[in-house]
Design a protein around this motif. Structure first.
Motif, PDB file in Angstrom:
ATOM      1  N   ASN A  33     -25.864  29.895  37.033  1.00  0.00           N
ATOM      2  CA  ASN A  33     -25.071  30.837  37.377  1.00  0.00           C
ATOM      3  C   ASN A  33     -24.665  31.461  36.101  1.00  0.00           C
ATOM      4  OD1 ASN A  33     -25.197  30.527  40.633  1.00  0.00           O
ATOM      5  ND2 ASN A  33     -23.122  28.088  39.229  1.00  0.00           N
ATOM      6  N   MET A  34     -24.417  32.798  36.030  1.00  0.00           N
ATOM      7  CA  MET A  34     -24.299  33.759  34.751  1.00  0.00           C
ATOM      8  C   MET A  34     -22.641  34.351  34.788  1.00  0.00           C
ATOM      9  SD  MET A  34     -26.700  32.499  33.114  1.00  0.00           S
ATOM     10  CE  MET A  34     -26.322  33.925  31.936  1.00  0.00           C
ATOM     11  N   GLU A  44      -6.414  34.321  24.670  1.00  0.00           N
ATOM     12  CA  GLU A  44      -7.594  33.344  25.101  1.00  0.00           C
ATOM     13  C   GLU A  44      -8.542  34.185  25.608  1.00  0.00           C
ATOM     14  OE1 GLU A  44      -4.847  29.818  24.990  1.00  0.00           O
ATOM     15  OE2 GLU A  44      -5.615  30.181  26.947  1.00  0.00           O
ATOM     16  N   ARG A  45     -10.078  33.564  25.690  1.00  0.00           N
ATOM     17  CA  ARG A  45     -10.697  34.125  26.743  1.00  0.00           C
ATOM     18  C   ARG A  45     -10.555  34.021  27.738  1.00  0.00           C
ATOM     19  NH1 ARG A  45     -16.735  32.943  23.977  1.00  0.00           N
ATOM     20  NH2 ARG A  45     -15.733  33.634  22.213  1.00  0.00           N
ATOM     21  N   ALA A  46     -11.114  35.371  28.667  1.00  0.00           N
ATOM     22  CA  ALA A  46     -10.984  34.899  29.907  1.00  0.00           C
ATOM     23  C   ALA A  46     -11.948  35.091  30.937  1.00  0.00           C
ATOM     24  CB  ALA A  46      -9.256  36.209  29.786  1.00  0.00           C
ATOM     25  N   PHE A  47     -11.933  34.943  31.891  1.00  0.00           N
ATOM     26  CA  PHE A  47     -13.158  35.412  33.304  1.00  0.00           C
ATOM     27  C   PHE A  47     -12.705  36.447  33.726  1.00  0.00           C
ATOM     28  CE2 PHE A  47     -15.610  34.220  36.533  1.00  0.00           C
ATOM     29  CZ  PHE A  47     -15.487  35.093  37.794  1.00  0.00           C
ATOM     30  N   VAL A  48     -14.311  36.953  33.635  1.00  0.00           N
ATOM     31  CA  VAL A  48     -13.957  38.633  33.787  1.00  0.00           C
ATOM     32  C   VAL A  48     -14.914  38.524  35.239  1.00  0.00           C
ATOM     33  CG1 VAL A  48     -14.992  41.235  33.533  1.00  0.00           C
ATOM     34  CG2 VAL A  48     -13.925  39.837  31.850  1.00  0.00           C
ATOM     35  N   ALA A  49     -16.043  38.027  35.694  1.00  0.00           N
ATOM     36  CA  ALA A  49     -17.399  37.755  36.541  1.00  0.00           C
ATOM     37  C   ALA A  49     -18.117  37.017  36.219  1.00  0.00           C
ATOM     38  CB  ALA A  49     -17.111  39.431  36.292  1.00  0.00           C
ATOM     39  N   ALA A  50     -18.687  36.556  37.481  1.00  0.00           N
ATOM     40  CA  ALA A  50     -19.556  35.953  37.491  1.00  0.00           C
ATOM     41  C   ALA A  50     -20.556  35.928  38.816  1.00  0.00           C
ATOM     42  CB  ALA A  50     -19.299  34.056  38.059  1.00  0.00           C
ATOM     43  N   ILE A  51     -21.756  35.454  38.674  1.00  0.00           N
ATOM     44  CA  ILE A  51     -22.963  35.164  39.937  1.00  0.00           C
ATOM     45  C   ILE A  51     -23.882  34.673  39.907  1.00  0.00           C
ATOM     46  CG2 ILE A  51     -24.768  36.659  37.822  1.00  0.00           C
ATOM     47  CD1 ILE A  51     -25.412  38.789  40.414  1.00  0.00           C
ATOM     48  N   SER A  52     -24.029  33.619  41.140  1.00  0.00           N
ATOM     49  CA  SER A  52     -24.517  32.541  41.329  1.00  0.00           C
ATOM     50  C   SER A  52     -26.101  32.887  41.351  1.00  0.00           C
ATOM     51  CB  SER A  52     -24.720  32.523  42.596  1.00  0.00           C
ATOM     52  OG  SER A  52     -25.448  33.416  43.153  1.00  0.00           O
ATOM     53  N   ARG A  53     -26.953  32.190  40.969  1.00  0.00           N
ATOM     54  CA  ARG A  53     -28.597  31.622  40.668  1.00  0.00           C
ATOM     55  C   ARG A  53     -29.599  32.641  41.311  1.00  0.00           C
ATOM     56  NH1 ARG A  53     -26.498  26.843  41.077  1.00  0.00           N
ATOM     57  NH2 ARG A  53     -25.882  25.804  38.672  1.00  0.00           N
ATOM     58  N   GLY A  55     -28.148  35.715  42.675  1.00  0.00           N
ATOM     59  CA  GLY A  55     -27.784  37.739  42.985  1.00  0.00           C
ATOM     60  C   GLY A  55     -26.685  37.119  44.094  1.00  0.00           C
ATOM     61  N   GLY A  56     -26.580  36.229  45.605  1.00  0.00           N
ATOM     62  CA  GLY A  56     -26.239  36.477  47.128  1.00  0.00           C
ATOM     63  C   GLY A  56     -25.217  36.580  46.324  1.00  0.00           C
ATOM     64  N   ARG A  57     -24.291  35.111  45.326  1.00  0.00           N
ATOM     65  CA  ARG A  57     -21.951  35.476  45.174  1.00  0.00           C
ATOM     66  C   ARG A  57     -21.854  35.927  44.544  1.00  0.00           C
ATOM     67  NH1 ARG A  57     -19.689  30.205  45.771  1.00  0.00           N
ATOM     68  NH2 ARG A  57     -17.889  31.779  45.934  1.00  0.00           N
ATOM     69  N   MET A  58     -20.759  37.381  43.665  1.00  0.00           N
ATOM     70  CA  MET A  58     -20.510  37.085  43.140  1.00  0.00           C
ATOM     71  C   MET A  58     -18.922  36.798  43.215  1.00  0.00           C
ATOM     72  SD  MET A  58     -23.138  39.383  43.700  1.00  0.00           S
ATOM     73  CE  MET A  58     -22.436  41.056  44.845  1.00  0.00           C
ATOM     74  N   ASP A  59     -18.254  37.058  42.117  1.00  0.00           N
ATOM     75  CA  ASP A  59     -17.019  36.540  42.066  1.00  0.00           C
ATOM     76  C   ASP A  59     -16.639  37.259  40.423  1.00  0.00           C
ATOM     77  OD1 ASP A  59     -14.466  33.623  40.703  1.00  0.00           O
ATOM     78  OD2 ASP A  59     -14.584  35.613  42.431  1.00  0.00           O
ATOM     79  N   TYR A  60     -14.811  38.346  41.197  1.00  0.00           N
ATOM     80  CA  TYR A  60     -14.122  39.087  40.004  1.00  0.00           C
ATOM     81  C   TYR A  60     -13.046  38.881  40.139  1.00  0.00           C
ATOM     82  CZ  TYR A  60     -18.368  41.999  41.482  1.00  0.00           C
ATOM     83  OH  TYR A  60     -19.406  42.420  41.222  1.00  0.00           O
ATOM     84  N   SER A  61     -12.186  38.776  38.527  1.00  0.00           N
ATOM     85  CA  SER A  61     -11.015  38.589  38.179  1.00  0.00           C
ATOM     86  C   SER A  61     -10.649  39.308  38.786  1.00  0.00           C
ATOM     87  CB  SER A  61     -10.380  38.301  36.522  1.00  0.00           C
ATOM     88  OG  SER A  61     -11.365  39.817  36.198  1.00  0.00           O
ATOM     89  N   GLU A  62      -8.999  39.176  39.708  1.00  0.00           N
ATOM     90  CA  GLU A  62      -8.546  39.727  40.034  1.00  0.00           C
ATOM     91  C   GLU A  62      -8.282  41.891  39.381  1.00  0.00           C
ATOM     92  OE1 GLU A  62      -8.431  38.619  43.843  1.00  0.00           O
ATOM     93  OE2 GLU A  62      -7.483  41.054  43.233  1.00  0.00           O
ATOM     94  N   ASP A  66     -12.727  45.278  42.322  1.00  0.00           N
ATOM     95  CA  ASP A  66     -12.808  47.126  42.330  1.00  0.00           C
ATOM     96  C   ASP A  66     -13.802  48.342  41.444  1.00  0.00           C
ATOM     97  OD1 ASP A  66     -10.692  46.223  45.160  1.00  0.00           O
ATOM     98  OD2 ASP A  66     -12.423  46.273  45.130  1.00  0.00           O
ATOM     99  N   ARG A  67     -13.654  48.019  40.763  1.00  0.00           N
ATOM    100  CA  ARG A  67     -14.178  48.488  39.124  1.00  0.00           C
ATOM    101  C   ARG A  67     -15.270  47.684  38.686  1.00  0.00           C
ATOM    102  NH1 ARG A  67     -10.887  48.833  35.080  1.00  0.00           N
ATOM    103  NH2 ARG A  67     -10.481  46.911  35.146  1.00  0.00           N
ATOM    104  N   PHE A  68     -15.780  46.957  38.648  1.00  0.00           N
ATOM    105  CA  PHE A  68     -16.367  46.290  37.752  1.00  0.00           C
ATOM    106  C   PHE A  68     -17.702  45.493  38.655  1.00  0.00           C
ATOM    107  CE2 PHE A  68     -14.409  45.135  33.634  1.00  0.00           C
ATOM    108  CZ  PHE A  68     -14.111  45.983  33.051  1.00  0.00           C
ATOM    109  N   THR A  69     -19.264  45.330  38.545  1.00  0.00           N
ATOM    110  CA  THR A  69     -19.531  44.820  39.077  1.00  0.00           C
ATOM    111  C   THR A  69     -21.008  44.158  37.772  1.00  0.00           C
ATOM    112  OG1 THR A  69     -19.810  46.838  40.794  1.00  0.00           O
ATOM    113  CG2 THR A  69     -21.414  45.899  40.937  1.00  0.00           C
ATOM    114  N   ILE A  70     -20.939  42.773  38.937  1.00  0.00           N
ATOM    115  CA  ILE A  70     -21.731  42.087  37.819  1.00  0.00           C
ATOM    116  C   ILE A  70     -23.448  42.034  38.374  1.00  0.00           C
ATOM    117  CG2 ILE A  70     -21.097  39.541  38.686  1.00  0.00           C
ATOM    118  CD1 ILE A  70     -21.609  38.507  36.143  1.00  0.00           C
ATOM    119  N   SER A  71     -24.691  42.072  37.810  1.00  0.00           N
ATOM    120  CA  SER A  71     -26.112  42.416  38.389  1.00  0.00           C
ATOM    121  C   SER A  71     -26.796  41.028  38.070  1.00  0.00           C
ATOM    122  CB  SER A  71     -25.890  43.435  39.448  1.00  0.00           C
ATOM    123  OG  SER A  71     -26.365  44.312  38.088  1.00  0.00           O
ATOM    124  N   ARG A  72     -27.926  41.038  38.179  1.00  0.00           N
ATOM    125  CA  ARG A  72     -28.844  39.709  37.695  1.00  0.00           C
ATOM    126  C   ARG A  72     -29.702  40.539  38.263  1.00  0.00           C
ATOM    127  NH1 ARG A  72     -27.960  34.260  38.321  1.00  0.00           N
ATOM    128  NH2 ARG A  72     -29.898  33.844  36.764  1.00  0.00           N
TER     129      ARG A  72
END
Length: 126
Positions: A33-34, A44-53, A55-62, A66-72
């Motif tokens: 997962n990335m 402090e270092r803060a979470f922005v976005a994550a994507i599953s192995r 690419g089927g699941r993504m998660d974003y900070s609030e 709606d502004r950022f998109t993670i992809s792999r």
């Protein structure tokens, strides 16, 4: 562990866009997962976005949803972060990260990630 190298940072005016890329070494990229994290000066270092192995699941900070998109791209061993409608508060060093274990679900926790890039600076002016 996997070696990660970020690129694509820079300076942009508010409302602009940037695309960050992270290149991973090794042949096991698809088992990780990335995620992207960021660290602003004095914070402090803060979470922005994550994507599953796969690419089927993504998660974003609030704050970036709606502004950022993670992809792999597992064939190219890369993970990207498309950042649109950038705001001055998005100014930070952005880090790419790979998680510690092939059994973990995607996570917002820094401790879940065991490999980190060197970071790339993003500066957004008003």
């Amino acid at each position: 562990q996997v070696r990660l190298v970020e690129s694509g940072g820079g300076s942009v005016q508010a409302g602009g866009s940037l695309r960050l890329s992270c290149a991973a070494s090794g042949q096991t990229f698809s088992t990780y997962n990335m995620a992207w994290f960021r660290q602003a000066p004095g914070k402090e270092r803060a979470f922005v976005a994550a994507i599953s192995r796969n690419g089927g699941r993504m998660d974003y900070s609030e704050s970036v949803k709606d502004r950022f998109t993670i992809s792999r791209d597992n064939a190219e061993n890369t993970v990207s972060l498309q950042m649109n409608n950038l705001k001055p508060e998005d100014t930070a060093v952005y880090y790419c990260a790979a998680d510690r274990s092939p059994t973990l679900p995607i996570s917002r926790l820094i401790g879940a990630y065991g490999s980190w890039g060197q970071g790339t600076q993003v500066t957004v002016s008003s």
